[in-house]
Design a protein around this motif. Sequence first.
Motif, PDB file in Angstrom:
ATOM      1  N   SER A  71     -17.997  -7.042  -7.403  1.00 25.41           N
ATOM      2  CA  SER A  71     -17.964  -7.428  -5.996  1.00 25.41           C
ATOM      3  C   SER A  71     -18.618  -8.784  -5.753  1.00 25.41           C
ATOM      4  CB  SER A  71     -18.678  -6.392  -5.154  1.00 25.41           C
ATOM      5  OG  SER A  71     -18.177  -5.120  -5.443  1.00 25.41           O
ATOM      6  N   ASP A  72     -19.488  -9.190  -6.655  1.00 25.28           N
ATOM      7  CA  ASP A  72     -20.249 -10.405  -6.358  1.00 25.28           C
ATOM      8  C   ASP A  72     -19.672 -11.652  -7.026  1.00 25.28           C
ATOM      9  OD1 ASP A  72     -20.725  -9.452  -8.796  1.00 25.28           O
ATOM     10  OD2 ASP A  72     -22.915  -9.600  -8.736  1.00 25.28           O
TER      11      ASP A  72
ATOM     12  N   SER B 208     -22.556  -0.910   2.122  1.00 24.33           N
ATOM     13  CA  SER B 208     -21.600  -0.549   1.081  1.00 24.33           C
ATOM     14  C   SER B 208     -20.170  -0.905   1.483  1.00 24.33           C
ATOM     15  CB  SER B 208     -21.679   0.946   0.797  1.00 24.33           C
ATOM     16  OG  SER B 208     -21.326   1.633   1.958  1.00 24.33           O
ATOM     17  N   ASP B 209     -20.002  -1.237   2.706  1.00 27.22           N
ATOM     18  CA  ASP B 209     -18.641  -1.560   3.157  1.00 27.22           C
ATOM     19  C   ASP B 209     -18.079  -2.743   2.389  1.00 27.22           C
ATOM     20  OD1 ASP B 209     -17.277  -1.851   6.496  1.00 27.22           O
ATOM     21  OD2 ASP B 209     -16.363  -1.858   4.518  1.00 27.22           O
ATOM     22  N   TYR B 210     -18.803  -3.805   2.417  1.00 33.09           N
ATOM     23  CA  TYR B 210     -18.352  -4.968   1.650  1.00 33.09           C
ATOM     24  C   TYR B 210     -19.387  -5.269   0.595  1.00 33.09           C
ATOM     25  CZ  TYR B 210     -15.312  -5.279   5.563  1.00 33.09           C
ATOM     26  OH  TYR B 210     -14.407  -4.978   6.495  1.00 33.09           O
ATOM     27  N   GLY B 211     -19.792  -4.247   0.009  1.00 34.14           N
ATOM     28  CA  GLY B 211     -20.968  -4.329  -0.829  1.00 34.14           C
ATOM     29  C   GLY B 211     -20.842  -5.309  -1.972  1.00 34.14           C
ATOM     30  N   GLY B 212     -21.969  -5.880  -2.292  1.00 36.33           N
ATOM     31  CA  GLY B 212     -21.994  -6.660  -3.517  1.00 36.33           C
ATOM     32  C   GLY B 212     -21.628  -8.106  -3.346  1.00 36.33           C
ATOM     33  N   ALA B 213     -21.056  -8.450  -2.226  1.00 39.93           N
ATOM     34  CA  ALA B 213     -20.592  -9.821  -2.090  1.00 39.93           C
ATOM     35  C   ALA B 213     -21.744 -10.792  -1.885  1.00 39.93           C
ATOM     36  CB  ALA B 213     -19.627  -9.932  -0.919  1.00 39.93           C
TER      37      ALA B 213
ATOM     38  N   THR C 235     -11.034  -1.677   9.132  1.00 42.04           N
ATOM     39  CA  THR C 235     -10.157  -0.525   9.008  1.00 42.04           C
ATOM     40  C   THR C 235     -10.886   0.739   9.411  1.00 42.04           C
ATOM     41  OG1 THR C 235     -10.771  -0.557   6.715  1.00 42.04           O
ATOM     42  CG2 THR C 235      -8.627  -1.441   7.278  1.00 42.04           C
TER      43      THR C 235
ATOM     44  N   PRO D 127     -17.772   5.037   4.182  1.00 43.45           N
ATOM     45  CA  PRO D 127     -17.306   4.411   2.955  1.00 43.45           C
ATOM     46  C   PRO D 127     -17.597   5.263   1.746  1.00 43.45           C
ATOM     47  CG  PRO D 127     -19.272   3.324   3.740  1.00 43.45           C
ATOM     48  CD  PRO D 127     -18.869   4.308   4.799  1.00 43.45           C
ATOM     49  N   HIS D 128     -18.668   5.942   1.787  1.00 46.31           N
ATOM     50  CA  HIS D 128     -19.050   6.720   0.622  1.00 46.31           C
ATOM     51  C   HIS D 128     -18.082   7.855   0.373  1.00 46.31           C
ATOM     52  CE1 HIS D 128     -20.887   8.144   4.332  1.00 46.31           C
ATOM     53  NE2 HIS D 128     -20.698   9.354   3.845  1.00 46.31           N
TER      54      HIS D 128
ATOM     55  N   THR E 245     -22.322   7.087  -4.812  1.00 48.09           N
ATOM     56  CA  THR E 245     -21.824   6.100  -3.869  1.00 48.09           C
ATOM     57  C   THR E 245     -22.917   5.660  -2.919  1.00 48.09           C
ATOM     58  OG1 THR E 245     -20.343   7.919  -3.542  1.00 48.09           O
ATOM     59  CG2 THR E 245     -19.507   5.727  -3.058  1.00 48.09           C
TER      60      THR E 245
ATOM     61  N   GLN F 194     -11.165   0.264  -0.922  1.00 47.48           N
ATOM     62  CA  GLN F 194     -11.625   0.904   0.314  1.00 47.48           C
ATOM     63  C   GLN F 194     -10.681   0.586   1.460  1.00 47.48           C
ATOM     64  OE1 GLN F 194     -15.589  -0.475   0.760  1.00 47.48           O
ATOM     65  NE2 GLN F 194     -16.370   0.816  -0.881  1.00 47.48           N
TER      66      GLN F 194
ATOM     67  N   ALA G 218     -13.880  -3.506  -2.542  1.00 42.01           N
ATOM     68  CA  ALA G 218     -13.548  -3.489  -1.124  1.00 42.01           C
ATOM     69  C   ALA G 218     -12.053  -3.289  -0.921  1.00 42.01           C
ATOM     70  CB  ALA G 218     -13.991  -4.798  -0.485  1.00 42.01           C
TER      71      ALA G 218
ATOM     72  N   PHE H 116     -11.876   3.287   8.129  1.00 40.76           N
ATOM     73  CA  PHE H 116     -12.736   4.107   7.278  1.00 40.76           C
ATOM     74  C   PHE H 116     -14.206   3.717   7.381  1.00 40.76           C
ATOM     75  CE2 PHE H 116     -13.147   0.527   4.742  1.00 40.76           C
ATOM     76  CZ  PHE H 116     -14.085   0.776   3.768  1.00 40.76           C
TER      77      PHE H 116
ATOM     78  N   MET I 100     -24.988   2.819  -4.028  1.00 43.45           N
ATOM     79  CA  MET I 100     -24.423   1.494  -3.848  1.00 43.45           C
ATOM     80  C   MET I 100     -24.589   1.032  -2.412  1.00 43.45           C
ATOM     81  SD  MET I 100     -23.451  -0.151  -6.333  1.00 43.45           S
ATOM     82  CE  MET I 100     -22.548  -1.477  -5.543  1.00 43.45           C
TER      83      MET I 100
ATOM     84  N   TYR J 277     -14.814   7.856   0.612  1.00 45.28           N
ATOM     85  CA  TYR J 277     -13.704   7.455  -0.245  1.00 45.28           C
ATOM     86  C   TYR J 277     -14.176   6.984  -1.584  1.00 45.28           C
ATOM     87  CZ  TYR J 277     -11.455   7.937   4.103  1.00 45.28           C
ATOM     88  OH  TYR J 277     -11.002   8.463   5.258  1.00 45.28           O
ATOM     89  N   GLY J 278     -15.392   6.522  -1.545  1.00 47.56           N
ATOM     90  CA  GLY J 278     -15.931   6.092  -2.828  1.00 47.56           C
ATOM     91  C   GLY J 278     -16.122   7.262  -3.758  1.00 47.56           C
TER      92      GLY J 278
ATOM     93  N   SER K 199      -7.389   2.475   0.996  1.00 42.28           N
ATOM     94  CA  SER K 199      -7.424   3.897   1.325  1.00 42.28           C
ATOM     95  C   SER K 199      -7.557   4.078   2.824  1.00 42.28           C
ATOM     96  CB  SER K 199      -8.565   4.583   0.582  1.00 42.28           C
ATOM     97  OG  SER K 199      -9.750   3.884   0.830  1.00 42.28           O
ATOM     98  N   GLY K 200      -8.228   3.132   3.470  1.00 43.43           N
ATOM     99  CA  GLY K 200      -8.307   3.227   4.911  1.00 43.43           C
ATOM    100  C   GLY K 200      -6.972   2.966   5.560  1.00 43.43           C
TER     101      GLY K 200
END
Lengths: 770, 501
Positions: free
Chosen positions: A704-705, B392-397, B478, B484-485, A767, A738, A735, B480, A770, B487-488, A741-742
């Motif tokens: 993601s990063d 966690s939605d756009y996590g990590g960015a 969206t 988020p978790h 999850t 996610q 993302a 969801f 994270m 679907y994760g 799926s949404g």
Amino acid sequence: MDDKYSSNVISGGKLGRVEVPNARLTRYIVLLLLTKMLKALGIFESYDLLKVVHIVQFVFILKLGCAVILLFFQKPFSTGKMVAKRQWIKILKHAVISSIISLLGFFGLTLCGPLRTLLLFEHSDVVVISLLSVLFTSSGGGPSKTRGAAFFIIAVICLLLFDNDDLMAKMAEHPEGHHDSALTHALYTGIAFLGVADHKGGVVLLVLALCLKVAFSTHSRKLSVEIGGAKRLYALSSLVSAMVLLPWVTVLSATTESKVESWSGLIMPFVMIIFSVMILDFYVESICTAKLEAPRSARYGSIFLFLSGLLLANFWTHPLTDQLRAMSKPGQQASTEHVLSGGVLVSACFFILSDSILSSPSKKGQKGTLVGYSPEGIPLYNLMGDALQHSSQSLPRFIKDSLKQILEEYDSRQIFYFLCLNLAFTFVELFYGVWTNSLGLISDGFHMLFDCSALVLGLFAALMTRWKATRIYSYGYGRVEILSGFINGLFLMVIAFFVFVESISRLIDPPNINTVMLAPVSVGGLIVNLVGICAFSHAHSHGASKGSCSGHEHGHSHHGHGHGEHGHSHGGHGHSHGHGHSHSPGGRGMNANMRGVFLHVLADTLGSVGVIISTVLISQFGWLIADPICSLFIATLIFLSVIPLLKDACEVLLLRIPPEHEKDLNFALEKVQKIEGVLSYRDPHFWRHSANVVAGTVHLQIMSDVVEQRVIQQVTAVLKDAGVNNLTVQVEKEAYFQHMSGLSTGFHEVLAMTQQMESMKYYKDGTCIM
Amino acid sequence: MVAVDVINFQDSDTPLHRKKQETDTYVLWSGPPWTLTEQGTIHPFRKTHKSFLGKFVQEFNLVASDRRSWKILLFGVMNVICTACLLMWCNSTNSMALTAYTYLTIFDLFSLITCLMSSWVTMKKPSQLFSFGFERFEVLAVFASTVLVQLGALFILKESVERFVEQPEVHTGRLLVGTFVALFFNLLTLLSVKNKPFVYVSEAASTSWLQEHVADLSRSLCGIVPALSSFLLPRMNPFVLINLAGAFALGITYMLIEINNYNAVDTASAVAIALMTFGTMYPMSVYSGKVLLQTTPSHVIGQLDKLLREVSTLDGVLEVRNEHFWTVGFGSLAGSVHVRIRRDANEQMVLAHVTNRLHTLVSTLTVQIFKDDWTRPSLVSGVLPAATLSASDYGGASGFLPPASSKQAEELDPLTSTPTKPSSPPPEFAFNTPGKNIQPVVLPSTHQHRPYNLGGGLGVGAGLGMGARLPSVQGYRTSFSAAPHRYGSNLLPSQTSQYRP
């Protein structure tokens, strides 16, 4: 399906023009029937008359009689406005042409007999015009018109080929001195020069005269308006043509002795012919055209005429009809003249069919293009398309343009020159074969033509390859070349198969071969093909060098080569591989089209060599078996040399990973895996689209990063090194899934997800971290 | 084929687990090049002949293990016998027309082979060499068989021209028998074997001239006898049609030769049958050839254009280019497209939406998102993760790596492998100075993309709080976002295996 068709029927049939019911028109139809029967009778009689009366005299008498009667009825001088001098000149032209046409028609009558003349010559303008529009324009008017035209042509061919008219043989034996005049003599010699029998010449002559007649009557419509009515023009024109023919007739009657015993006995038949053929038919036709509309009267008229012609032909020689015949003749050969044959019957049926189809009014409404639907749901058609599409370029310009295109590029130029050479050789062979009447040469010529079709295919493909990419061909037309190579490979397989079968049947029963003509022809063919081989093998090396010049290919060319070597040592068919590869070092995926053409030329060369060898063996040692063995060998050779081409083309067409890039791609994917931030990849697709496009798509999962664009850049660079020059990389982060799926949540997905969620409580924690 | 479902959620797992998985996949991928999978899958062109035969036998056994293909094999054997008989009779009667008709029987043999191949294709999974699967074999088989028959017809035409020059005598002894035997076998094969690829092609391709004429005739016939309409009006099967027409021509030939000894009729009807063969096969070979040429099928162009227009109006999308769409086998569409987006747009969001739009029509889709001038540091991406409600939605960015400036010059070019269209507009947001990049605060509630704003006003507070511009991100929110978790978590370990070869 049903709905569609029924609506079509409605729009086509019911909404078209409304025809008047037959009941009100019965009297006109009966009138037409009577007239046509009389006309048929008149034609039959005039055939008998023409045996004694000279054709020019005959036409003169007809025109004169016609003019006298029409002057009496029509009074062209006393009524209507004065005819100007300029118009007299036009009338003179009209008269000359009309007398030429009637001369041709009656000459055809003497050649073909009355029935065939009726069938060929008496078509109305409507029929012929729609026939010509089907044949020479693209907008014929639907499949039914095409069918009508096909029937017409079949009928003419039936008359030409399947009508063995016994009398014609007798007619052909005419001593030259028998011909009465310079005109008939010239026509006879003309027909004899064409090399067909008199009767067939008559058929051709009548068809030409028919076209001339139609063109003439269409053209003279304007003049008739100018003069003041078709009838007035007809009267004046027949008068003038009688006057035109008068000097010829006087010269003729002065120089040649007449065969007619008594002119007084011929008065009645002449009156009858003039009345039925010239006067009555003209008037009734004009009335019926006005009352019945042109297509209908044409349809009925031709059907009646042909049927009565058939009837008369059946009964003409019968004793019952002897009273009808004005000329009592000593019946010596009369019974065998122009009898009904099966061919004539069939062609009469076809003529009737084609006339009724061609004269039916065309449904123009069906030709519109569907534009869309109106708010009420009624389909809307665009009828303008026809008028707008006529802006095509002229033929010479088109030829010039395409020639320029052909000569622009190396490949197509080579093919074109070789095609010209081949065609020239073929035509020389064909002409020589016709000249010396040697069937072997002619059939070899046709064989060469058959081979030329492969060259033509290659030429087209080489041209098409350079077309710009369109919406449909989004990668460009480069792949056409590979498809053409594939087709050429199949072509060679078919040829090899036929040669194989032929040689096996000859192996069982070796025929005697005349070797006299064979050697020079095959040597000539060999020379031509050797030129081709030189040209195309040069093209090969050219293409290969070009290929290796372009950057990345260079580094890997030895890969492919080593690969090929590998195949060499293992393959059970070494020499054929040698053919394929010796001319294309390292270039497996290169121009398949040129390879196909090259193999074709190679196969031809092998054929010529085989023929030469077997000729030598046969003439020296008398080994008849040498020929089939040679061709068997050649067939196998062709077959084996085609396999690599077919295999390569198949691999490209089936979207296999290009074999020469296989290893590089593998390493490249490993490298991609090692790029910083890349987690994994999926759906790697790599395929060769055409000779110089290797396309690929791959999906990457990254952390993601990481910046996507950087990864794309790196991956593109890595894969470009591996030879992929049209790449699409889809970079997916967490993302993305996610979002997906949404976005795609429907009822079922939600259900499935909740079920999964319940069963997998364990991962929830993960999850959350994270 | 687009894996819409969650494919890879290793990030959500414990780091340890993730590591293990990664190595797992790594081992699979970096195995000996291609050979690992090659043992399991078969591709028909092997380097050496022996193995080719072996493979062939193996594949044949695979196909023969299915009960349904026995019938096809039985018909194939019957067809071979029948063809051999017919060829013998052709030789003995010396009839060109019968030879032309026999080629139709040979075509039936090809179509049976195609049928076998299509049942083989359904058993195969995509391999590494043939990554799109084996459906293309079907198309190639159809194309090859139609082209072969047309070449045979060309051969007949050539022979017929030679025969017009010198017409040999034709013996009618076996002519009629041969005709009826061939007609019977052809119709039996056509009607009793369900030949999926040929049925599809004959329905999808444009009508041949033979069909058109028959349709025209039967339409006028139905004007007289309406009761026939259900039988005559639907589109005729072209193969049945050409078989009947050929038999009719042969019957006429027989009659004329018997009655009048017109030997030339034989040649004429051979020409007619050859022309009919051309007419019937040409549309089919054009159709399958177009599939092989990787063209966009013309009937989906309208739909595709509509979807692409929709895509180009998505927020952040500047242009859509390099669009390639083509059919893999008969039916399933594949494609790739490059989408250029604004500098500040969220790539994953746009990607998800583009994929979502297109994958209703295109099953194998690859979308490349690219930005112009991306190397310039952007303020937006730095603050982006903090702006979202749940991390966690756009996590990590947040771990944005500053680009290496040494690379940027030469690496910008290969970004777009194909040249851009000249008509492409200049990038709207490719500003040179980062200062310009900051726009006045935009309230997320003012954005115009209602349909995508499924998440409601979730992003409002965040957008205001950060003071950065995030309209596009918010617009794509969206539904969801709340969980988020959830679907994760629904990742099964087995699901990750689908991108292993």
